[in-house]
Design a protein around this motif. Structure first.
Motif, PDB file in Angstrom:
ATOM      1  N   PRO A 166      39.883  50.342  69.224  1.00  0.00           N
ATOM      2  CA  PRO A 166      39.852  49.315  68.180  1.00  0.00           C
ATOM      3  C   PRO A 166      40.977  49.468  67.162  1.00  0.00           C
ATOM      4  CG  PRO A 166      38.189  50.977  67.767  1.00  0.00           C
ATOM      5  CD  PRO A 166      38.756  51.283  69.120  1.00  0.00           C
ATOM      6  N   GLY A 167      41.660  50.592  67.169  1.00  0.00           N
ATOM      7  CA  GLY A 167      42.744  50.854  66.245  1.00  0.00           C
ATOM      8  C   GLY A 167      42.700  52.324  65.834  1.00  0.00           C
ATOM      9  N   PRO A 168      43.831  52.913  65.453  1.00  0.00           N
ATOM     10  CA  PRO A 168      45.120  52.238  65.327  1.00  0.00           C
ATOM     11  C   PRO A 168      45.726  51.850  66.667  1.00  0.00           C
ATOM     12  CG  PRO A 168      45.382  54.598  65.013  1.00  0.00           C
ATOM     13  CD  PRO A 168      43.898  54.335  65.089  1.00  0.00           C
ATOM     14  N   GLY A 169      46.598  50.861  66.615  1.00  0.00           N
ATOM     15  CA  GLY A 169      47.276  50.424  67.829  1.00  0.00           C
ATOM     16  C   GLY A 169      48.608  51.133  67.989  1.00  0.00           C
ATOM     17  N   ASN A 170      49.260  50.875  69.098  1.00  0.00           N
ATOM     18  CA  ASN A 170      50.570  51.468  69.341  1.00  0.00           C
ATOM     19  C   ASN A 170      51.603  50.852  68.397  1.00  0.00           C
ATOM     20  OD1 ASN A 170      49.404  52.898  71.365  1.00  0.00           O
ATOM     21  ND2 ASN A 170      50.446  51.878  73.047  1.00  0.00           N
ATOM     22  N   THR A 171      52.342  51.691  67.701  1.00  0.00           N
ATOM     23  CA  THR A 171      53.375  51.209  66.787  1.00  0.00           C
ATOM     24  C   THR A 171      54.607  50.789  67.575  1.00  0.00           C
ATOM     25  OG1 THR A 171      52.582  52.671  65.044  1.00  0.00           O
ATOM     26  CG2 THR A 171      54.814  51.828  64.808  1.00  0.00           C
ATOM     27  N   TRP A 182      36.392  40.269  60.988  1.00  0.00           N
ATOM     28  CA  TRP A 182      36.202  40.786  62.347  1.00  0.00           C
ATOM     29  C   TRP A 182      35.591  42.172  62.231  1.00  0.00           C
ATOM     30  CZ3 TRP A 182      40.582  39.684  66.382  1.00  0.00           C
ATOM     31  CH2 TRP A 182      40.856  38.314  66.416  1.00  0.00           C
ATOM     32  N   GLU A 183      34.420  42.362  62.805  1.00  0.00           N
ATOM     33  CA  GLU A 183      33.708  43.639  62.764  1.00  0.00           C
ATOM     34  C   GLU A 183      33.973  44.404  64.047  1.00  0.00           C
ATOM     35  OE1 GLU A 183      32.315  46.693  62.439  1.00  0.00           O
ATOM     36  OE2 GLU A 183      31.250  45.817  60.730  1.00  0.00           O
ATOM     37  N   THR A 184      34.824  45.434  63.959  1.00  0.00           N
ATOM     38  CA  THR A 184      35.186  46.180  65.165  1.00  0.00           C
ATOM     39  C   THR A 184      34.088  47.123  65.633  1.00  0.00           C
ATOM     40  OG1 THR A 184      36.352  47.789  63.781  1.00  0.00           O
ATOM     41  CG2 THR A 184      37.675  46.097  64.843  1.00  0.00           C
ATOM     42  N   GLY A 185      33.081  47.361  64.795  1.00  0.00           N
ATOM     43  CA  GLY A 185      31.976  48.195  65.254  1.00  0.00           C
ATOM     44  C   GLY A 185      31.221  47.561  66.396  1.00  0.00           C
ATOM     45  N   SER A 186      31.175  46.222  66.402  1.00  0.00           N
ATOM     46  CA  SER A 186      30.457  45.498  67.456  1.00  0.00           C
ATOM     47  C   SER A 186      31.339  44.475  68.163  1.00  0.00           C
ATOM     48  CB  SER A 186      29.230  44.791  66.863  1.00  0.00           C
ATOM     49  OG  SER A 186      29.607  43.941  65.781  1.00  0.00           O
ATOM     50  N   ARG A 205      25.905  56.689  80.434  1.00  0.00           N
ATOM     51  CA  ARG A 205      27.023  57.617  80.638  1.00  0.00           C
ATOM     52  C   ARG A 205      28.264  57.196  79.846  1.00  0.00           C
ATOM     53  NH1 ARG A 205      27.707  58.917  86.912  1.00  0.00           N
ATOM     54  NH2 ARG A 205      28.828  60.696  85.996  1.00  0.00           N
ATOM     55  N   GLU A 206      28.037  56.395  78.812  1.00  0.00           N
ATOM     56  CA  GLU A 206      29.146  55.857  78.034  1.00  0.00           C
ATOM     57  C   GLU A 206      30.011  56.962  77.418  1.00  0.00           C
ATOM     58  OE1 GLU A 206      26.027  52.832  78.452  1.00  0.00           O
ATOM     59  OE2 GLU A 206      25.973  54.891  77.646  1.00  0.00           O
ATOM     60  N   MET A 207      29.394  57.924  76.748  1.00  0.00           N
ATOM     61  CA  MET A 207      30.169  58.990  76.106  1.00  0.00           C
ATOM     62  C   MET A 207      30.886  59.855  77.137  1.00  0.00           C
ATOM     63  SD  MET A 207      30.175  58.565  72.925  1.00  0.00           S
ATOM     64  CE  MET A 207      31.018  60.087  72.580  1.00  0.00           C
ATOM     65  N   TRP A 263      37.211  53.924  73.207  1.00  0.00           N
ATOM     66  CA  TRP A 263      36.267  54.389  72.189  1.00  0.00           C
ATOM     67  C   TRP A 263      34.844  53.950  72.509  1.00  0.00           C
ATOM     68  CZ3 TRP A 263      36.976  56.691  67.203  1.00  0.00           C
ATOM     69  CH2 TRP A 263      38.295  57.062  66.932  1.00  0.00           C
ATOM     70  N   PRO A 264      33.869  54.735  72.043  1.00  0.00           N
ATOM     71  CA  PRO A 264      32.493  54.253  72.069  1.00  0.00           C
ATOM     72  C   PRO A 264      32.232  53.475  70.777  1.00  0.00           C
ATOM     73  CG  PRO A 264      32.496  56.477  71.231  1.00  0.00           C
ATOM     74  CD  PRO A 264      33.944  56.128  71.532  1.00  0.00           C
ATOM     75  N   THR A 265      31.139  52.739  70.709  1.00  0.00           N
ATOM     76  CA  THR A 265      30.696  52.230  69.416  1.00  0.00           C
ATOM     77  C   THR A 265      30.168  53.428  68.631  1.00  0.00           C
ATOM     78  OG1 THR A 265      28.548  51.714  70.411  1.00  0.00           O
ATOM     79  CG2 THR A 265      30.127  49.907  70.212  1.00  0.00           C
ATOM     80  N   LEU A 266      30.181  53.318  67.310  1.00  0.00           N
ATOM     81  CA  LEU A 266      29.805  54.447  66.462  1.00  0.00           C
ATOM     82  C   LEU A 266      28.375  54.329  65.951  1.00  0.00           C
ATOM     83  CD1 LEU A 266      33.150  54.810  64.486  1.00  0.00           C
ATOM     84  CD2 LEU A 266      32.429  55.961  66.583  1.00  0.00           C
ATOM     85  N   SER A 267      27.665  53.318  66.414  1.00  0.00           N
ATOM     86  CA  SER A 267      26.255  53.165  66.063  1.00  0.00           C
ATOM     87  C   SER A 267      25.527  52.635  67.292  1.00  0.00           C
ATOM     88  CB  SER A 267      26.095  52.202  64.886  1.00  0.00           C
ATOM     89  OG  SER A 267      26.682  50.945  65.174  1.00  0.00           O
ATOM     90  N   ALA A 268      24.228  52.762  67.274  1.00  0.00           N
ATOM     91  CA  ALA A 268      23.424  52.329  68.426  1.00  0.00           C
ATOM     92  C   ALA A 268      23.371  50.811  68.505  1.00  0.00           C
ATOM     93  CB  ALA A 268      22.021  52.904  68.299  1.00  0.00           C
ATOM     94  N   PRO A 269      23.275  50.261  69.718  1.00  0.00           N
ATOM     95  CA  PRO A 269      23.312  50.967  70.999  1.00  0.00           C
ATOM     96  C   PRO A 269      24.728  51.392  71.351  1.00  0.00           C
ATOM     97  CG  PRO A 269      23.227  48.609  71.377  1.00  0.00           C
ATOM     98  CD  PRO A 269      23.108  48.792  69.889  1.00  0.00           C
ATOM     99  N   VAL A 270      24.856  52.496  72.082  1.00  0.00           N
ATOM    100  CA  VAL A 270      26.184  52.989  72.437  1.00  0.00           C
ATOM    101  C   VAL A 270      26.790  52.075  73.490  1.00  0.00           C
ATOM    102  CG1 VAL A 270      27.511  54.915  73.368  1.00  0.00           C
ATOM    103  CG2 VAL A 270      25.540  55.356  71.890  1.00  0.00           C
ATOM    104  N   GLN A 271      27.950  51.535  73.159  1.00  0.00           N
ATOM    105  CA  GLN A 271      28.723  50.702  74.083  1.00  0.00           C
ATOM    106  C   GLN A 271      30.137  51.260  74.165  1.00  0.00           C
ATOM    107  OE1 GLN A 271      27.636  46.942  71.792  1.00  0.00           O
ATOM    108  NE2 GLN A 271      27.457  46.172  73.895  1.00  0.00           N
ATOM    109  N   ILE A 272      30.957  50.650  74.996  1.00  0.00           N
ATOM    110  CA  ILE A 272      32.352  51.060  75.127  1.00  0.00           C
ATOM    111  C   ILE A 272      33.246  49.984  74.535  1.00  0.00           C
ATOM    112  CG2 ILE A 272      34.213  51.408  76.813  1.00  0.00           C
ATOM    113  CD1 ILE A 272      32.287  53.040  78.457  1.00  0.00           C
ATOM    114  N   ARG A 273      34.267  50.444  73.811  1.00  0.00           N
ATOM    115  CA  ARG A 273      35.237  49.537  73.196  1.00  0.00           C
ATOM    116  C   ARG A 273      36.624  49.781  73.799  1.00  0.00           C
ATOM    117  NH1 ARG A 273      34.820  50.378  66.930  1.00  0.00           N
ATOM    118  NH2 ARG A 273      34.641  52.570  67.525  1.00  0.00           N
TER     119      ARG A 273
END
Length: 414
Positions: A19-24, A162-166, A338-340, A354-364
């Motif tokens: 979700p960030g930081p991105g490639n400079t 924009w909420e990058t957590g979800s 098995r996301e993590m 990245w995983p999400t940082l709150s439940a439910p655990v998803q992949i970003r």
């Protein structure tokens, strides 16, 4: 202990696909490296800062004179914006993910009375702050905004664009219109949307304060300048109440950028020691954004996100996000839980998802500054290989077909 106990730090190249930081961009890094050692009040450094604030106004789409860069990350910009909130101020905050949740905590810290803060220093329950919790994976709706503002009639209202957590986009127009109708000062976290979505902040008059960051849509080194923009209503409120800060005070900081008493002046006044390297990098990132144009960049994000989304769904993943720079997904049923493990496996290979940082655990999986066919193919191919490495199913031929259908050319994996 001698210096020999600490070998020189070597950081390998990583495919930043989170979700960030991105490639400079290489051009930004080149300007950073080419900057001479200069005093922070050296004329070219100051000229760069003046040009940066004018470029930022064009990128934000605003006539707000109080538009400049907060020295630091997006958290610095948010802290600067929230500094106008004083103890006892009535606030409504909408939270639909990790980061808007942290923003809501910040607002509770700012609005808490001395007694409320002392009662629970790390998690004050400020009576004047109402937090509207929106379930993970859902966007903040107009109905929720209207109902809360009508009921509570706050001075301030907050929402993340924009909420990058979800990975969800929230209703910016609905938020602005509701703030306008109810005479509320809107505050927006635009950390993930600036430079990615094509919008002009002057089209949202209900929003008085905006805060973003340098390392996502602006594609600059993380520790440079986080864009902020404040309306006259915001500044007038700040003048009336003051702010319990110095370093992140919007008016004090603006003076260093040559913005004094609501006017651009030839030379600012001292507020902090700026880095010529940071100014040079930030300046080039803004030039690059204007050169590409926000509209064209936004279209490219939408185009490439659609490709990656299609590939991931072909693998059996369920995509739950609607952002164009970030895909948030659930793994196929046989990989659930098995996301993590998958994220750590990818990171071990310098593939930074990245995983999400709150439940439910998803992949970003993010595509910040990865707006080309080769980058999307690499992300798709490496993710598919990681699925296979863990015993899952990801047919490369099917993935190649999707890539070919979208791009109309042979993909790198073939």
């Amino acid at each position: 202990m001698t210096v020999h106990a600490f070998p020189q730090l070597e950081i390998p190249e990583t495919l930043a696909a989170g979700p960030g930081p991105g490639n400079t961009d290489a051009r930004v890094l080149a300007r950073f490296a080419a900057a001479g050692v200069a005093d922070h009040m050296q004329p070219d450094v100051l000229r760069g800062m003046v040009e940066c604030k004018h470029m930022l106004r064009e990128i934000w789409g605003t006539d707000n004179v109080h538009t400049f860069g907060a020295a630091g990350t997006g958290w610095t910009a948010l802290d600067m914006m929230f500094s106008a909130v004083r103890p006892g101020d009535k606030v409504v905050a909408f939270a639909n993910g990790t980061f808007s949740g942290i923003d809501a905590l910040t607002l509770r810290l700012k609005a808490a009375t001395e007694r409320e803060l002392a009662s629970s220093p790390m998690d004050p329950q400020a009576a004047s702050v109402t937090v509207i919790e929106v379930p993970h994976g859902q966007s903040v709706s107009l109905a929720e905004i209207e109902t809360a503002l009508a009921e509570h009639q706050p001075k301030w209202a907050f929402m993340a664009h924009w909420e990058t957590g979800s990975g969800r986009i929230n209703d910016l127009k609905g938020f602005s219109d509701a703030c306008d109708r109810h005479g509320v000062l809107g505050l927006v976290d635009a950390v993930s949307s600036l430079g990615v979505e094509d919008f002009r902040i002057d089209d949202y008059p209900g929003v008085a304060g905006w805060a973003s960051c340098p390392q996502k849509g602006i594609c600059c080194l993380p520790l440079t300048y986080a864009p902020v923009s404040f309306t006259d209503r915001f500044i007038d409120s700040l003048k009336e109440t003051g702010a319990a800060t110095y370093a992140n005070h919007p008016i004090f900081e603006a003076r260093h950028w040559g913005i004094i008493e609501g006017e651009d002046v030839e030379k600012g006044t001292y507020h902090r020691t700026h880095s010529g390297y940071a100014v040079a990098a930030f300046h080039e990132s803004l030039r690059l954004t204007l050169e590409q144009t926000v509209a064209k960049r936004a279209a490219e994000y939408a185009r490439h996100e659609a490709v990656l989304r299609d590939v991931l769904e072909t693998m059996g993943c369920e995509v739950t996000s609607n952002m164009t720079s970030l895909v948030v997904l659930n793994l196929p049923g046989d990989m659930a839980g098995r996301e993590m493990e998958l994220v750590q496996h990818c990171r071990a290979q310098n593939f930074g998802i990245w995983p999400t940082l709150s439940a439910p655990v998803q992949i970003r999986i993010g595509i910040l500054n990865q707006l080309n066919r080769r980058a999307i193919e690499e992300i798709a191919t490496r993710f598919a290989q990681a699925i296979r490495d863990l015993g899952g199913k990801a047919n490369q031929a099917d993935i190649n077909d999707v890539l070919h259908n979208h791009y109309g050319v042979a993909c790198a994996a073939e």
